[in-house]
Structures are given as structure tokens and as C-alpha cells.
Design an enzyme around this catalytic site. Structure first.
Site, PDB file in Angstrom:
ATOM      1  N   GLY A  17       0.816  -1.210   0.000  1.00  0.00           N
ATOM      2  CA  GLY A  17       0.000   0.000   0.000  1.00  0.00           C
ATOM      3  C   GLY A  17       0.852   1.265   0.000  1.00  0.00           C
ATOM      4  O   GLY A  17       1.911   1.300   0.634  1.00  0.00           O
ATOM      5  N   ARG A  78       1.176  -5.189  -5.582  1.00  0.00           N
ATOM      6  CA  ARG A  78       1.473  -6.422  -4.856  1.00  0.00           C
ATOM      7  C   ARG A  78       1.798  -7.501  -5.873  1.00  0.00           C
ATOM      8  O   ARG A  78       1.042  -7.726  -6.813  1.00  0.00           O
ATOM      9  CB  ARG A  78       0.277  -6.812  -3.981  1.00  0.00           C
ATOM     10  CG  ARG A  78       0.114  -5.869  -2.790  1.00  0.00           C
ATOM     11  CD  ARG A  78      -1.075  -6.253  -1.910  1.00  0.00           C
ATOM     12  NE  ARG A  78      -1.061  -5.501  -0.654  1.00  0.00           N
ATOM     13  CZ  ARG A  78      -1.569  -4.283  -0.504  1.00  0.00           C
ATOM     14  NH1 ARG A  78      -2.143  -3.690  -1.531  1.00  0.00           N
ATOM     15  NH2 ARG A  78      -1.511  -3.666   0.659  1.00  0.00           N
ATOM     16  N   ASP A 115       5.744  -5.255   6.297  1.00  0.00           N
ATOM     17  CA  ASP A 115       6.417  -6.536   6.517  1.00  0.00           C
ATOM     18  C   ASP A 115       6.181  -7.536   5.395  1.00  0.00           C
ATOM     19  O   ASP A 115       7.013  -8.410   5.146  1.00  0.00           O
ATOM     20  CB  ASP A 115       6.025  -7.131   7.871  1.00  0.00           C
ATOM     21  CG  ASP A 115       4.524  -7.233   8.090  1.00  0.00           C
ATOM     22  OD1 ASP A 115       3.761  -6.966   7.142  1.00  0.00           O
ATOM     23  OD2 ASP A 115       4.116  -7.581   9.215  1.00  0.00           O
ATOM     24  N   THR A 137       4.335   2.180   5.767  1.00  0.00           N
ATOM     25  CA  THR A 137       2.948   1.723   5.854  1.00  0.00           C
ATOM     26  C   THR A 137       2.194   2.641   6.795  1.00  0.00           C
ATOM     27  O   THR A 137       2.681   2.961   7.882  1.00  0.00           O
ATOM     28  CB  THR A 137       2.852   0.270   6.363  1.00  0.00           C
ATOM     29  OG1 THR A 137       1.493  -0.012   6.739  1.00  0.00           O
ATOM     30  CG2 THR A 137       3.750   0.016   7.558  1.00  0.00           C
ATOM     31  N   ASP A 139      -0.243   1.998   8.576  1.00  0.00           N
ATOM     32  CA  ASP A 139      -0.881   1.287   9.681  1.00  0.00           C
ATOM     33  C   ASP A 139      -0.058   1.227  10.964  1.00  0.00           C
ATOM     34  O   ASP A 139      -0.588   0.901  12.018  1.00  0.00           O
ATOM     35  CB  ASP A 139      -1.223  -0.145   9.262  1.00  0.00           C
ATOM     36  CG  ASP A 139      -2.320  -0.193   8.216  1.00  0.00           C
ATOM     37  OD1 ASP A 139      -3.250   0.626   8.299  1.00  0.00           O
ATOM     38  OD2 ASP A 139      -2.239  -1.038   7.310  1.00  0.00           O
ATOM     39  N   ASP A 141       2.103  -1.025  11.799  1.00  0.00           N
ATOM     40  CA  ASP A 141       1.785  -2.389  12.216  1.00  0.00           C
ATOM     41  C   ASP A 141       2.974  -3.332  12.157  1.00  0.00           C
ATOM     42  O   ASP A 141       2.804  -4.550  12.035  1.00  0.00           O
ATOM     43  CB  ASP A 141       0.646  -2.947  11.360  1.00  0.00           C
ATOM     44  CG  ASP A 141       1.001  -2.992   9.876  1.00  0.00           C
ATOM     45  OD1 ASP A 141       2.031  -2.421   9.483  1.00  0.00           O
ATOM     46  OD2 ASP A 141       0.229  -3.593   9.103  1.00  0.00           O
ATOM     47  N   ARG A 183      -6.970  -2.903   8.848  1.00  0.00           N
ATOM     48  CA  ARG A 183      -7.664  -4.197   8.791  1.00  0.00           C
ATOM     49  C   ARG A 183      -7.310  -5.097   9.974  1.00  0.00           C
ATOM     50  O   ARG A 183      -8.174  -5.708  10.591  1.00  0.00           O
ATOM     51  CB  ARG A 183      -7.332  -4.921   7.482  1.00  0.00           C
ATOM     52  CG  ARG A 183      -8.089  -4.396   6.273  1.00  0.00           C
ATOM     53  CD  ARG A 183      -7.733  -5.206   5.050  1.00  0.00           C
ATOM     54  NE  ARG A 183      -6.317  -5.103   4.725  1.00  0.00           N
ATOM     55  CZ  ARG A 183      -5.637  -6.018   4.044  1.00  0.00           C
ATOM     56  NH1 ARG A 183      -6.235  -7.114   3.629  1.00  0.00           N
ATOM     57  NH2 ARG A 183      -4.354  -5.836   3.766  1.00  0.00           N
TER      58      ARG A 183
END
Length: 334
Positions: A17, A78, A115, A137, A139, A141, A183
Site C-alpha cells: 500500500g 502487490r 512486513d 505503511t 498502519d 503495524d 484491517r
């Protein structure tokens, strides 16, 4: 080129992303490398670009005026070939990508992404490419780094939306249910929720509190105190945002609206925080390649830039900032 560096050409790609600050990172990687006598190749559309030999030259001019641009000038995608269910096909794709990189003269590769992107870098490192990952990213995360490029910008956009929606919610005495990205990770929801004064925050890491009964108690308690509007922030991984707003209205009689922010959180000008981290991480990555490092990922940990082995970084367990939700529960009430 520095006397201690044998690196002549490096490549840089963005994967997964997009995140605000990626362009600032590309700029830093390119210009720091060039100023050390190292050529830079830009790989378009992530690992797919390596497979398709979609590689361009980058110079100081080509990365000019991109520091404040959102998205990524190298595009992103991706690469399904790298994760093909057939191990032989996946390995063949990785080997082909590595061969294309070497054919372009690339000795070291900077991978900007999350990751999932690092897993691709990890595989390429076994095919003679020195790889360095950078956490890009929105996020936040990844376990190995306290910060990821794009996070502050995404939170800032979500916060602005919450502030705007609060104005209209208070005017109409409504309940606003606002879905933000995330998500599997609720960090954007936690940070935007607390700073936006949310009455409740729902994250996928805490299913025991992300339920209607808990939200209903909050709204009823607010009503008993005379509060006429409510802000509920929901991470997308929780799901059911529209249904939640409908049910709140049905059960309480309070007019409720659902707003899903979606990909608007990815675009726009990156914040100064994102530009700073992106630029410094980009420089750090090039320095590591010049030192001969391989299979490493840049991180910001305990206030300092550092690096970890990718294998080690991927094995780390991320701990969600649950204390933010708990603290918000205490300070959102009066």
C-alpha cells in the site's frame, strides 16, 4: 563514492500500500547515493517491475519537487508471483527478479513497504542482492519499529475528518460512527480516536470491547450526563460500520450516521514528521548498503534509528497500544 564502499549501483522500489512520505524517502535514497558516487535505479510497480524489467534511471532532477507529494512516483503493486502457492513457481519468479536486477547492474536494493514487502526482500537477499527494508505503511503495524512512514499523515487526515464531523454531529445531536483504515491493526483508530475526543474506539485487537453492547452503554451513559452527540471511531478490521450506525439509531432513537474515510487517508501532503522520518530512514538505508549490509530493515526504536535482521524483525510480535483505548475510556467521560 566513499572509500569504504564497493557499491556502484543501488535500486529502490515501493511495495504494498502507498503511504505519504514514500516520495520523500525515494528522494533521500537517490540524492544521498548520488552524492556518494553511487548510481540509482528506480524499479516501477514494486517487485512486479523487477519481474518485467521495468527499471529506470533516477537522478537528482527526477526526484526534484517530490518531497511534499503523496503516493509514490515509482508506483506500487502487490506481486502475486512471489507468493504463488506452488513453491517452485514462486522460487522461479524470485530468481528471475534477482537476475533482472543484476542485469541492470543493481547490487543493493532498498525496499520501502510493510512486513509483507520485507518478505520479498528476504527472499531476494538469498539470490546475491544486498537488501535493506524501510517501514513504509500507514498502519504502524510492524513490531520492530516504533514508527512507520505515512502513519502520522494518515492519523492527521482522520483527525481532521473527526473534527469536521463533530461539528455537524453536535449541530444535529447525532451519533457519528467513523471508520478509519486498519484491517488487522487499530493504531490509526486509537491515535485519531483519542486525539479526536472519541467517545469510544473499536479495534480488531480487542474484540471483547468492540461490540454493540459496550457501545450502547457508552451512549446511554453519555445521554444520562446530558451529552447529545457521540463520536465512535472504528478500525476497518472490526467491520460492520454501517450496520452499527443503523442499530444505534434503532436502539436509542438517536439519529446516527456512518462515515467510511477509506483511501482518502493515504493521499495528500505528508506531515513534517513523515517527511523527516522518511528522509532520515532513506539516508540510513544507503549508509548500510555502503557498509555491505544485507537482509536488514531500518527501524526507529526508543528514539533512535537502528536496524534489525529481516528474519528477526519478521519474527517479532507486535503489541497493540491497548493502553490508549483504556486511557481514552477514562478521559472521554465527564
Amino acid at each position: 563514492m566513499s572509500e569504504n564502499s564497493k557499491m556502484q549501483t543501488i535500486g529502490v522500489l515501493t511495495s504494498g500500500g502507498d503511504a505519504q512520505g514514500m516520495n520523500a524517502c525515494i528522494r533521500a535514497v537517490t540524492r544521498y547515493a548520488l552524492n556518494n558516487g553511487i548510481k540509482v535505479k528506480g524499479i516501477l510497480r514494486g517487485y512486479s517491475g523487477l519481474l518485467e524489467d521495468d527499471i529506470i534511471d533516477l537522478d537528482a532532477v527526477s526526484v526534484g519537487n517530490i518531497i511534499h507529494r503523496g503516493g509514490t512516483i515509482l508506483y506500487t503493486a502487490r506481486c502475486l508471483e512471489f507468493i504463488d502457492p506452488d513453491p517452485k513457481k514462486a522460487e522461479a519468479a524470485i530468481a528471475h527478479a534477482a537476475d533482472n536486477a543484476k542485469k541492470a547492474g543493481i547490487q543493493g536494493l532498498v525496499v520501502i513497504g510493510g512486513d509483507g514487502s520485507w518478505k520479498g526482500a528476504q527472499k531476494l537477499s538469498k539470490h546475491g542482492l544486498n537488501v535493506i527494508g524501510i517501514p513504509g505503511t500507514i498502519d504502524r503495524d510492524v513490531a520492530c519499529s516504533d514508527y512507520t512512514i505515512g502513519f502520522d499523515s494518515a492519523v492527521s487526515i482522520a483527525l481532521e475528518a473527526i473534527i469536521r464531523l463533530r461539528d455537524t454531529s453536535s449541530s444535529h445531536e447525532r451519533c457519528s460512527v467513523i471508520e478509519v483504515m486498519g484491517r488487522k491493526c487499530g493504531e490509526i483508530a486509537l491515535w485519531a480516536g483519542l486525539t479526536g475526543g472519541a467517545d469510544a474506539i473499536l479495534i480488531p485487537e480487542r474484540p471483547e470491547t468492540a461490540n454493540f453492547e459496550n457501545i450502547l452503554k457508552v451512549i446511554q451513559a453519555n445521554r444520562a450526563r446530558g451529552k447529545k452527540d457521540n463520536i465512535i471511531v472504528v478500525a476497518e478490521g472490526v467491520g460492520g460500520t454501517v450496520e452499527l450506525a443503523k442499530r444505534i439509531q434503532e436502539e436509542t432513537g438517536i439519529e446516527s450516521r456512518a462515515t467510511i474515510l477509506g483511501h482518502v487517508q493515504r493521499g495528500g501532503i505528508p506531515t513534517a514528521t513523515d517527511i523527516m522520518h522518511a528522509s532520515r530512514m532513506g539516508v540510513y538505508a544507503v549508509k548500510k548498503l555502503m557498509q555491505g549490509a544485507n537482509n536488514r530493515v531500518v527501524a526507529f526504536k526508543d528514539g533512535k534509528y537502528c536496524d534489525f535482521d529481516i528474519d528477526e524483525a519478521l519474527a517479532m510480535e507486535r503489541k497493540p497500544s491497548i493502553e490508549i483505548e483504556e486511557e481514552n475510556e477514562m478521559i472521554s467521560t465527564y
